[in-house]
Design a protein around this motif. Structure first.
Motif, PDB file in Angstrom:
ATOM      1  N   TRP A   1      49.841 -19.736 -31.970  1.00 22.65           N
ATOM      2  CA  TRP A   1      48.751 -20.160 -32.641  1.00 22.65           C
ATOM      3  C   TRP A   1      47.851 -20.592 -31.140  1.00 22.65           C
ATOM      4  O   TRP A   1      47.180 -19.887 -30.776  1.00 22.65           O
ATOM      5  CB  TRP A   1      48.264 -21.403 -33.613  1.00 22.65           C
ATOM      6  CG  TRP A   1      47.747 -20.652 -34.946  1.00 22.65           C
ATOM      7  CD1 TRP A   1      48.427 -21.243 -36.074  1.00 22.65           C
ATOM      8  CD2 TRP A   1      47.539 -20.044 -35.712  1.00 22.65           C
ATOM      9  NE1 TRP A   1      48.684 -20.992 -37.440  1.00 22.65           N
ATOM     10  CE2 TRP A   1      47.262 -19.590 -37.268  1.00 22.65           C
ATOM     11  CE3 TRP A   1      46.607 -18.347 -35.275  1.00 22.65           C
ATOM     12  CZ2 TRP A   1      46.693 -18.442 -37.440  1.00 22.65           C
ATOM     13  CZ3 TRP A   1      45.864 -17.534 -35.738  1.00 22.65           C
ATOM     14  CH2 TRP A   1      46.158 -17.644 -37.382  1.00 22.65           C
TER      15      TRP A   1
ATOM     16  N   ARG B   1      49.033 -17.726 -29.040  1.00 21.22           N
ATOM     17  CA  ARG B   1      48.006 -16.020 -29.272  1.00 21.22           C
ATOM     18  C   ARG B   1      46.933 -16.509 -28.848  1.00 21.22           C
ATOM     19  O   ARG B   1      46.073 -15.348 -28.131  1.00 21.22           O
ATOM     20  CB  ARG B   1      48.003 -15.808 -30.663  1.00 21.22           C
ATOM     21  CG  ARG B   1      46.774 -14.795 -30.808  1.00 21.22           C
ATOM     22  CD  ARG B   1      47.459 -14.499 -32.201  1.00 21.22           C
ATOM     23  NE  ARG B   1      48.040 -13.037 -32.651  1.00 21.22           N
ATOM     24  CZ  ARG B   1      48.273 -11.740 -32.393  1.00 21.22           C
ATOM     25  NH1 ARG B   1      46.973 -11.621 -32.117  1.00 21.22           N
ATOM     26  NH2 ARG B   1      48.917 -11.308 -32.885  1.00 21.22           N
ATOM     27  N   TRP B   2      45.515 -17.597 -28.983  1.00 24.72           N
ATOM     28  CA  TRP B   2      44.818 -17.585 -28.333  1.00 24.72           C
ATOM     29  C   TRP B   2      44.731 -17.954 -26.866  1.00 24.72           C
ATOM     30  O   TRP B   2      43.453 -17.242 -26.970  1.00 24.72           O
ATOM     31  CB  TRP B   2      43.954 -19.298 -29.116  1.00 24.72           C
ATOM     32  CG  TRP B   2      43.192 -18.822 -30.771  1.00 24.72           C
ATOM     33  CD1 TRP B   2      44.210 -19.745 -31.775  1.00 24.72           C
ATOM     34  CD2 TRP B   2      42.640 -17.603 -31.045  1.00 24.72           C
ATOM     35  NE1 TRP B   2      43.376 -18.966 -32.754  1.00 24.72           N
ATOM     36  CE2 TRP B   2      42.741 -18.058 -31.902  1.00 24.72           C
ATOM     37  CE3 TRP B   2      41.593 -17.658 -30.607  1.00 24.72           C
ATOM     38  CZ2 TRP B   2      42.004 -17.552 -33.042  1.00 24.72           C
ATOM     39  CZ3 TRP B   2      41.066 -16.318 -31.298  1.00 24.72           C
ATOM     40  CH2 TRP B   2      40.959 -16.596 -32.854  1.00 24.72           C
TER      41      TRP B   2
ATOM     42  N   CYS C   1      44.383 -14.258 -25.535  1.00 23.20           N
ATOM     43  CA  CYS C   1      43.398 -13.322 -25.833  1.00 23.20           C
ATOM     44  C   CYS C   1      41.508 -14.124 -24.814  1.00 23.20           C
ATOM     45  O   CYS C   1      40.680 -13.008 -24.945  1.00 23.20           O
ATOM     46  CB  CYS C   1      42.746 -13.714 -27.172  1.00 23.20           C
ATOM     47  SG  CYS C   1      43.959 -12.954 -28.131  1.00 23.20           S
TER      48      CYS C   1
ATOM     49  N   ALA D   1      55.747 -15.910 -25.357  1.00 20.34           N
ATOM     50  CA  ALA D   1      54.578 -15.103 -25.872  1.00 20.34           C
ATOM     51  C   ALA D   1      53.741 -14.290 -24.303  1.00 20.34           C
ATOM     52  O   ALA D   1      53.189 -13.253 -24.246  1.00 20.34           O
ATOM     53  CB  ALA D   1      53.355 -16.284 -26.064  1.00 20.34           C
TER      54      ALA D   1
ATOM     55  N   TRP E   1      54.099 -10.373 -24.333  1.00 20.77           N
ATOM     56  CA  TRP E   1      52.094 -10.078 -23.946  1.00 20.77           C
ATOM     57  C   TRP E   1      52.626  -9.021 -22.412  1.00 20.77           C
ATOM     58  O   TRP E   1      52.219  -7.839 -22.563  1.00 20.77           O
ATOM     59  CB  TRP E   1      51.305 -10.888 -24.047  1.00 20.77           C
ATOM     60  CG  TRP E   1      51.171 -11.199 -25.211  1.00 20.77           C
ATOM     61  CD1 TRP E   1      51.873 -11.018 -25.929  1.00 20.77           C
ATOM     62  CD2 TRP E   1      49.601 -10.656 -26.028  1.00 20.77           C
ATOM     63  NE1 TRP E   1      51.196 -11.620 -27.691  1.00 20.77           N
ATOM     64  CE2 TRP E   1      49.778 -11.351 -26.836  1.00 20.77           C
ATOM     65  CE3 TRP E   1      48.293 -10.914 -24.913  1.00 20.77           C
ATOM     66  CZ2 TRP E   1      48.268 -11.207 -27.902  1.00 20.77           C
ATOM     67  CZ3 TRP E   1      47.513 -11.267 -25.206  1.00 20.77           C
ATOM     68  CH2 TRP E   1      46.882 -11.315 -27.455  1.00 20.77           C
TER      69      TRP E   1
ATOM     70  N   TYR F   1      52.339 -15.027 -31.786  1.00 21.09           N
ATOM     71  CA  TYR F   1      52.033 -14.697 -31.138  1.00 21.09           C
ATOM     72  C   TYR F   1      51.780 -13.346 -31.203  1.00 21.09           C
ATOM     73  O   TYR F   1      51.849 -12.280 -30.513  1.00 21.09           O
ATOM     74  CB  TYR F   1      52.067 -15.186 -29.690  1.00 21.09           C
ATOM     75  CG  TYR F   1      53.803 -15.414 -29.593  1.00 21.09           C
ATOM     76  CD1 TYR F   1      54.874 -14.531 -29.055  1.00 21.09           C
ATOM     77  CD2 TYR F   1      53.878 -16.499 -29.748  1.00 21.09           C
ATOM     78  CE1 TYR F   1      55.797 -14.501 -28.703  1.00 21.09           C
ATOM     79  CE2 TYR F   1      55.599 -16.534 -29.892  1.00 21.09           C
ATOM     80  CZ  TYR F   1      56.607 -16.313 -29.319  1.00 21.09           C
ATOM     81  OH  TYR F   1      57.782 -15.997 -28.739  1.00 21.09           O
TER      82      TYR F   1
ATOM     83  N   PRO G   1      50.985  -9.939 -36.031  1.00 16.51           N
ATOM     84  CA  PRO G   1      49.312 -10.081 -36.700  1.00 16.51           C
ATOM     85  C   PRO G   1      48.558 -10.148 -37.642  1.00 16.51           C
ATOM     86  O   PRO G   1      48.295 -10.343 -37.862  1.00 16.51           O
ATOM     87  CB  PRO G   1      49.075  -8.455 -35.747  1.00 16.51           C
ATOM     88  CG  PRO G   1      50.533  -6.928 -36.813  1.00 16.51           C
ATOM     89  CD  PRO G   1      51.804  -8.246 -36.149  1.00 16.51           C
TER      90      PRO G   1
ATOM     91  N   ALA H   1      41.489 -11.782 -31.989  1.00 18.33           N
ATOM     92  CA  ALA H   1      42.457 -12.526 -31.696  1.00 18.33           C
ATOM     93  C   ALA H   1      43.784 -11.333 -31.993  1.00 18.33           C
ATOM     94  O   ALA H   1      45.091 -11.523 -31.683  1.00 18.33           O
ATOM     95  CB  ALA H   1      43.462 -13.421 -32.556  1.00 18.33           C
TER      96      ALA H   1
ATOM     97  N   MET I   1      44.434  -9.663 -35.014  1.00 17.81           N
ATOM     98  CA  MET I   1      45.023 -10.178 -35.855  1.00 17.81           C
ATOM     99  C   MET I   1      44.791  -9.252 -36.852  1.00 17.81           C
ATOM    100  O   MET I   1      43.907  -8.281 -37.005  1.00 17.81           O
ATOM    101  CB  MET I   1      44.696 -11.586 -36.482  1.00 17.81           C
ATOM    102  CG  MET I   1      45.579 -12.595 -35.790  1.00 17.81           C
ATOM    103  SD  MET I   1      45.762 -13.701 -35.840  1.00 17.81           S
ATOM    104  CE  MET I   1      47.642 -13.347 -36.611  1.00 17.81           C
TER     105      MET I   1
END
Length: 338
Positions: A25, A28-29, A32, A56, A60, A149, A152, A177, A179
């Motif tokens: 989590w 991912r944040w 973003c 992650a 990406w 990450y 979705p 984010a 998702m």
């Protein structure tokens, strides 16, 4: 409590619990652009979160989504520090009702009144978790899928005392984010996805228990067979195709009667005896023990990235969320074929 804030891109989020899910989590944040404040009392928290963030970031970058500016990552020393001035608090501690209630009580003591509080639980009912909360209307479940990450999907589940505004705000927030929030309208144990996964898991346990197949043979049946279909099209759409020009009705008429045949043992679970656990563990070691967990994660992530890029190229399924992220991340571009 104050009104729940209407959330666009949150500046700061709190992650309480930094295991496999919590660390992902956070990754991912920050990718973003949001700052993530992570609290976990474990001594290896910083190392784990950093390694997951590196995985992650690698994924990406391969998708052409490397952000111009990442959010900051802070390993907090307390829940109070982690929840300071945040828009979202994502609880991701182990699956224990008692532990989660204890942590939620601590969160409420320091959380901003306008912050949403979400649990990553994979099956516990939000109504039970919110029973003793002072402001239960802002609590819900936001159940993601590993690796968070990259995958979705996030199931959004409100409890009996969750407000409609909180559910709506959570959906909007997760969409920022990149998702795909799925609102589970009926509160039910294990929600939607894990009920399906548990059915497959129970049957797989029986196959190993009864000596029918090894862990590797079961995994091969999935990854060389129906797993490839499921990566891009769901159960009902695949079965619609299997029905040919007659569609779903023809499929059910043809294969429906087999549901009464004794093909599976999906209604109960074998006893997880020491012998069965050892059999599964030893078979798994022979199958994948030559690779570290981080190496397996990197292989998994590379495969997922390529699948997501292919789906994006076809404007289909999970690929649409990648396209959506590309619109949000400045300077991103679809990778050129080698």
């Amino acid at each position: 409590m104050g009104p729940i804030a209407q959330i666009s891109q949150p500046e700061r989020v709190a992650i309480i619990g930094a295991g496999v899910i919590g660390a992902a989590w956070a990754a991912r944040w920050i990718l973003c652009g949001s700052d993530a404040l992570v609290y976990d009392p474990g001594p290896e928290t910083e190392r784990i979160v950093t390694e997951v963030a590196d995985n992650a970031r690698h994924s990406w970058e391969r998708m052409g989504l490397a952000p111009v500016r990442e959010g900051s990552l802070t390993i907090a020393q307390s829940i109070e520090e982690a929840t300071d001035e945040v828009s979202l608090i994502q609880e991701s501690v182990p699956e224990s009702v008692a532990l989660k209630k204890q942590v939620l009580e601590q969160i409420e003591k320091s959380a901003p009144e306008s912050a949403l509080i979400a649990s990553s639980t994979s099956g516990l009912l939000p109504s039970e978790l919110q029973e003793e909360m002072r402001y239960p209307e802002r609590f819900l479940v936001g159940h993601p899928f590993n690796p968070v990450y990259l995958l979705p999907m996030v199931e959004v589940v409100g409890g009996k005392r969750t407000s409609a505004d909180s559910v709506s705000s959570a959906i909007q927030l997760y969409e920022t984010a990149g998702m795909k929030p799925l609102e589970v309208r009926v509160e039910i144990d294990a929600f939607i996805a894990d009920r399906l996964l548990e059915a497959v898991w129970r049957e797989a346990l029986w196959l190993v228990n009864d000596g029918v197949a090894t862990t590797e043979e079961i995994d091969d049946a999935i990854r060389f067979g129906f797993g490839l279909r499921w990566a891009q099209m769901g159960l009902f759409e695949n079965y619609r195709i299997a029905g040919g020009e007659g569609g779903m009705k023809h499929f059910i008429q043809q294969f429906g009667p087999s549901l009464d045949w004794p093909w599976s043992k999906l209604t109960n679970t074998p006893d997880l005896s020491d012998q069965l656990v050892e059999r599964i563990s030893s078979q798994s070691d022979r199958q994948s023990g030559h690779l570290t967990v981080r190496e397996l994660e990197r292989i998994r992530d590379n495969n997922l990235v390529d699948i997501l890029l292919a789906l994006e190229g076809n404007s289909w399924g999970a690929g649409e969320t990648v396209a959506g992220l590309r619109d949000k991340v400045p300077g991103s571009a679809i990778p050129q074929e080698k």
